[in-house]
Design a protein around this motif. Structure first.
Motif, mmCIF file in Angstrom:
data_model
loop_
_atom_site.group_PDB
_atom_site.id
_atom_site.type_symbol
_atom_site.label_atom_id
_atom_site.label_comp_id
_atom_site.label_asym_id
_atom_site.label_seq_id
_atom_site.Cartn_x
_atom_site.Cartn_y
_atom_site.Cartn_z
ATOM 1 N N TYR A 6 37.425 35.880 47.740
ATOM 2 C CA TYR A 6 37.554 34.425 47.019
ATOM 3 C C TYR A 6 36.652 35.151 45.993
ATOM 4 N N CYS A 13 38.675 36.762 35.380
ATOM 5 C CA CYS A 13 40.134 35.690 36.450
ATOM 6 C C CYS A 13 41.294 36.180 35.339
ATOM 7 N N HIS A 56 41.560 28.180 39.372
ATOM 8 C CA HIS A 56 42.516 28.571 40.742
ATOM 9 C C HIS A 56 43.132 29.424 40.428
ATOM 10 N N GLU A 58 45.510 32.910 42.168
ATOM 11 C CA GLU A 58 45.976 33.424 44.190
ATOM 12 C C GLU A 58 47.155 35.129 43.786
ATOM 13 N N MET A 67 42.162 35.294 47.006
ATOM 14 C CA MET A 67 42.359 33.916 46.105
ATOM 15 C C MET A 67 40.885 34.482 44.406
ATOM 16 N N SER A 69 38.659 33.441 40.594
ATOM 17 C CA SER A 69 38.450 32.039 39.835
ATOM 18 C C SER A 69 37.520 32.192 38.945
#
Length: 137
Positions: A6, A13, A56, A58, A67, A69
């Motif tokens: 993550y 992002c 969030h 993916e 994943m 953020s």
């Protein structure tokens, strides 16, 4: 059981997802912006104007996913102590992926033949994420 990295891109992002789609043919599997959350973030967590940043997401690379953020949208990333390992099926694919990922980044070890793989190289992409690219022997 599975383990997925993550990553927190702190405001970049969406740019990272666009880059990985172009560089590796990755597929965005999920994307939720802060403004889409049922409850907003705690007061003071995000800078003003961050409502459209990624809360969030993916992204899939073949059979694996990462994943990610925008986190607290601070603008500074700090990816240290790990690298993502990209294993590909041919030397040509390794060279192409390495060149694409290293664009705007820094090569840490140029692609070369090693005792454990026909092609292996290490880099940090333009977001600072470490990558090890290799072909299966």
């Amino acid at each position: 059981m599975s383990v997925n990295p993550y990553l927190f891109f702190n405001g970049r992002c969406e740019e990272a997802f666009t880059f990985y789609k172009a560089a590796l043919g990755a597929e965005v599997k999920a994307l939720m912006r802060y403004r889409e959350a049922p409850e907003g973030p705690p007061p003071g967590m995000l800078p003003p104007g961050s409502e459209d940043k990624i809360m969030h997401g993916e992204i899939a690379f073949g059979g694996s996913s990462v994943m990610a953020s925008d986190g607290e949208c601070s603008g500074a990333t700090n990816f240290q102590g790990f690298s993502l390992s990209l294993v590909v099926g041919s030397e040509e694919e390794a060279e192409r992926a390495f060149a694409a990922l290293s664009e705007g980044g820094a090569v840490r070890m140029p692609m070369a033949k090693t005792f454990f793989a026909p092609r292996f190289g290490m880099l940090a992409d333009k977001f600072g994420v470490g990558w090890m690219v290799l072909t299966q022997a």
